[in-house]
Structure formats: structure tokens, C-alpha cells
Design a protein around this motif. Sequence first.
Motif, PDB file in Angstrom:
ATOM      1  N   SER A   1      54.981  -0.431  84.080  1.00  0.00           N
ATOM      2  CA  SER A   1      56.162   0.177  83.453  1.00  0.00           C
ATOM      3  C   SER A   1      55.903   1.646  83.117  1.00  0.00           C
ATOM      4  N   CYS A   2      54.718   1.929  82.585  1.00  0.00           N
ATOM      5  CA  CYS A   2      54.351   3.317  82.262  1.00  0.00           C
ATOM      6  C   CYS A   2      54.332   4.169  83.527  1.00  0.00           C
ATOM      7  N   TYR A   3      53.792   3.608  84.621  1.00  0.00           N
ATOM      8  CA  TYR A   3      53.747   4.342  85.884  1.00  0.00           C
ATOM      9  C   TYR A   3      55.164   4.666  86.358  1.00  0.00           C
ATOM     10  N   TRP A   4      56.055   3.683  86.301  1.00  0.00           N
ATOM     11  CA  TRP A   4      57.443   3.891  86.740  1.00  0.00           C
ATOM     12  C   TRP A   4      58.105   4.997  85.916  1.00  0.00           C
ATOM     13  N   VAL A   5      58.001   4.890  84.594  1.00  0.00           N
ATOM     14  CA  VAL A   5      58.672   5.853  83.710  1.00  0.00           C
ATOM     15  C   VAL A   5      58.116   7.259  83.924  1.00  0.00           C
ATOM     16  N   VAL A   6      56.786   7.386  83.902  1.00  0.00           N
ATOM     17  CA  VAL A   6      56.163   8.706  84.039  1.00  0.00           C
ATOM     18  C   VAL A   6      56.459   9.310  85.407  1.00  0.00           C
ATOM     19  N   SER A   7      56.391   8.494  86.460  1.00  0.00           N
ATOM     20  CA  SER A   7      56.615   8.994  87.813  1.00  0.00           C
ATOM     21  C   SER A   7      58.047   9.493  87.993  1.00  0.00           C
ATOM     22  N   ILE A   8      59.022   8.709  87.546  1.00  0.00           N
ATOM     23  CA  ILE A   8      60.426   9.103  87.689  1.00  0.00           C
ATOM     24  C   ILE A   8      60.724  10.343  86.840  1.00  0.00           C
TER      25      ILE A   8
ATOM     26  N   VAL B   1      61.755  16.220  86.092  1.00  0.00           N
ATOM     27  CA  VAL B   1      61.308  17.440  85.398  1.00  0.00           C
ATOM     28  C   VAL B   1      60.979  18.530  86.409  1.00  0.00           C
ATOM     29  N   ASN B   2      60.245  18.167  87.470  1.00  0.00           N
ATOM     30  CA  ASN B   2      59.891  19.155  88.488  1.00  0.00           C
ATOM     31  C   ASN B   2      61.122  19.690  89.212  1.00  0.00           C
ATOM     32  N   LYS B   3      62.074  18.806  89.504  1.00  0.00           N
ATOM     33  CA  LYS B   3      63.304  19.256  90.164  1.00  0.00           C
ATOM     34  C   LYS B   3      64.037  20.261  89.278  1.00  0.00           C
ATOM     35  N   THR B   4      64.055  20.023  87.970  1.00  0.00           N
ATOM     36  CA  THR B   4      64.678  20.957  87.036  1.00  0.00           C
ATOM     37  C   THR B   4      63.960  22.299  87.040  1.00  0.00           C
ATOM     38  N   LEU B   5      62.617  22.272  87.045  1.00  0.00           N
ATOM     39  CA  LEU B   5      61.842  23.507  87.053  1.00  0.00           C
ATOM     40  C   LEU B   5      62.065  24.306  88.335  1.00  0.00           C
ATOM     41  N   PHE B   6      62.180  23.594  89.467  1.00  0.00           N
ATOM     42  CA  PHE B   6      62.293  24.278  90.754  1.00  0.00           C
ATOM     43  C   PHE B   6      63.702  24.787  91.041  1.00  0.00           C
ATOM     44  N   SER B   7      64.729  24.092  90.530  1.00  0.00           N
ATOM     45  CA  SER B   7      66.098  24.396  90.956  1.00  0.00           C
ATOM     46  C   SER B   7      67.061  24.708  89.821  1.00  0.00           C
ATOM     47  N   SER B   8      66.655  24.513  88.571  1.00  0.00           N
ATOM     48  CA  SER B   8      67.582  24.701  87.452  1.00  0.00           C
ATOM     49  C   SER B   8      67.938  26.174  87.255  1.00  0.00           C
ATOM     50  N   GLN B   9      69.193  26.428  86.892  1.00  0.00           N
ATOM     51  CA  GLN B   9      69.637  27.790  86.602  1.00  0.00           C
ATOM     52  C   GLN B   9      69.081  28.288  85.275  1.00  0.00           C
ATOM     53  N   THR B  10      68.694  27.357  84.397  1.00  0.00           N
ATOM     54  CA  THR B  10      68.126  27.772  83.111  1.00  0.00           C
ATOM     55  C   THR B  10      66.728  28.359  83.285  1.00  0.00           C
ATOM     56  N   VAL B  11      65.990  27.859  84.284  1.00  0.00           N
ATOM     57  CA  VAL B  11      64.661  28.416  84.582  1.00  0.00           C
ATOM     58  C   VAL B  11      64.806  29.594  85.537  1.00  0.00           C
ATOM     59  N   ALA B  12      65.540  29.379  86.633  1.00  0.00           N
ATOM     60  CA  ALA B  12      65.869  30.442  87.600  1.00  0.00           C
ATOM     61  C   ALA B  12      64.639  31.223  88.047  1.00  0.00           C
ATOM     62  N   LEU B  13      63.570  30.515  88.337  1.00  0.00           N
ATOM     63  CA  LEU B  13      62.344  31.151  88.840  1.00  0.00           C
ATOM     64  C   LEU B  13      62.077  30.649  90.246  1.00  0.00           C
ATOM     65  N   GLU B  14      62.241  31.532  91.232  1.00  0.00           N
ATOM     66  CA  GLU B  14      62.048  31.161  92.633  1.00  0.00           C
ATOM     67  C   GLU B  14      60.582  31.283  93.013  1.00  0.00           C
ATOM     68  N   ALA B  15      59.744  30.540  92.282  1.00  0.00           N
ATOM     69  CA  ALA B  15      58.299  30.580  92.541  1.00  0.00           C
ATOM     70  C   ALA B  15      57.713  29.185  92.340  1.00  0.00           C
TER      71      ALA B  15
END
Length: 335
Positions: free
Chosen positions: A20-27, A32-46
Motif C-alpha cells: 500500500s505504501c509503495y502504491w501511494v508513494v509511487s502514484i 508531483v513530478n508532472k506538476t514540477l515539469f509542466s505546471s504554470q505555477t513552477v513554469a521552469l523549462e528545465a
Amino acid sequence: MKSQQSELCSLYTKIFVVVSCYWVVSIVTVFVNKTLFSSQTVALEAPLFITWFQCIISFSICFTLSQNGGVPGIFSFPKGTPWSMDVMKKVIPLAIMYTLMIATNNLCLKHVGVPFYYVGRSLTTVFNVVFSWILLRQATSSRCILCCAFIIFGFYLGVDQENLLGSFSLIGTIYGVVGSLMLSLYSIFTKKVLPYVNQEVLLLSYYNNAYSIILFIPLMLINGEMTVLMNYTNFQSTYFWFQMVIGGLCGFAIGYCTSLQIKVTSPLTHNISGTAKACAQTVIATQWYNESKNALWWTSNLIVLASSALYARFKQLEMEVKSKTPVPEEKQSLV
């Protein structure tokens, strides 16, 4: 009898909690990574800089745990240093594969949607069969090869449907295929390197993150991210660094939970759990991002997921049969 039932109940509870911990942490890590890579609030193309920072967080945690021997009463962490010349010679080739693997996986996640992310990286099983034959001369049963054929078909169908729906990314899919290839090579060569670190998966993760911090620098230069970083104006934001630290903690947590799940179950059970998790992740992602997919798109996911699960199950059965087959006396070790 009661004692045995109690021990079984305790074991099953432990397995359930770990999975269960693996499922929760993995998802959570994927979102979180998708938000960091594509979110307009971060908006860092790196994306490679973000991944590099996550490696720094993981390395810092591993370094602290290694110095203290882990967390008293909870788990122990093996002592070791990545800066030994002998260790570097043995581990750096694997660290290069590890760096390329996480770089291409995260670049894939940046360019494709979370619902398609699993299908985009679904060819790992196929590459495992190919490289096991080329590098290890290990034959694969016909039914496992048939599963690989269905995975390739499901991957093709998924790409075709993504294209029809207008959400297909060629560069993201290429990164996904390369990421699958590097993951396959990394899995195979990990077996060769683990004996040099006393079979300690956490210690190997510590070393990989240490070397990745250095290896990511030329990759960031090649990807043109230094110019992006110099022009970025959000470094003063507390919220930005909070998201970055959360991403780094997720990166460390998924590595630990993966190792823990393999430890309390088995590598093949881990694969089956990962496949089932991917199914749940895909459903959650379509609801979270309010994406509508057609029947053939869902069929492609079902084909890939079912074929991957069947492959893992067939390999598990073959290993059980092999373990019960008596070894001829002339082939037994004298030791």
C-alpha cells in the motif's frame, strides 16, 4: 496452531502495508513530478535541473542515514562511501545507466500525459527479453515471447489512439522507449554490481545518486538548461522550493519503498504490483485531469497491463519449476 496463525496474520499485514505504501508513494511521485515539469505555477523549462535537485535531496538523506547507521529502532542503513576509487570503478558504469534512465523517464513524463505515461514506457519487458538473450544468453519461453508480442501491439495501438485524440507527443514517446531500454539495461547490470556492495540495494542507491549529481551537469548543458536557469525569476519563491523539496523527498521515498516491497515479497511480485499500480494510476489520472478517452485507447492499456502481468506470472511459474528441479550431482558446487 494459534501461534502459526498469528505469525501468518502478522506477515500478511506487513505485506499489505508495504505494498500500500509503495502504491501511494509511487502514484504521488508521478503526479508531483508532472506538476514540477509542466505546471504554470513552477513554469521552469528545465526538467533535468529538477531531476538533478531531487538527486541532491536523495543523496543528502542517504549520506545522513549512512553516517548514523539508519534510524534506530526502525531500519538500519549500511555504511559506505561512494568516493572510494575501487567502488567508483565498479559502480560508475551502472550510475551512467541510472542517470540516463531517470533523465529519459522524467523527460517522457514532461512531454506526455500521466494517463499515457505507463504505455509510453511499457517496452521494458520486451527489452528485458532481448538483452537477456544478447548479454546473458538466457532463453525465453514461447508463451513469454507471445506476451511481449501483445505488449508491442498494445504499445502501437496506444500510440495510434493518442495520435487520433490529438495528445500524441513523438519526442515524449521516444524518451519513453529510451527510458524503457535504459531501465532494462540497468536491471540486468544491477545483478552484476550488487555483489560489490554486499547485496545492499540502499547502498547502491546512495552511490548512484552521488555520481548522478556529477553526471547530470553535462546533460543539463547539452539540453540548454543553463540559459533557462539564468533567466528564471522564481528562485525567490518559497512555494517553488517547497515543491522542489517535496519532489526530492518523493524521489527518495519511491526508491526506499521499491526496495522494501522487493524485500518483503519478491522481484516478480513487485512487477505484478507495479503493473496493477499502473492500472490504478491511469484511471486516477484520467479523472484528475478530466481527460476523455475512447474504447480503443482503454483497450491498448488493458492489453499492455494484462500482457505484462501474464509475463510476470509465467516467469514466476517457470522459476518455481526450476527451483524444484534437482541439480545433477556433477553440476553441484563442492562447497
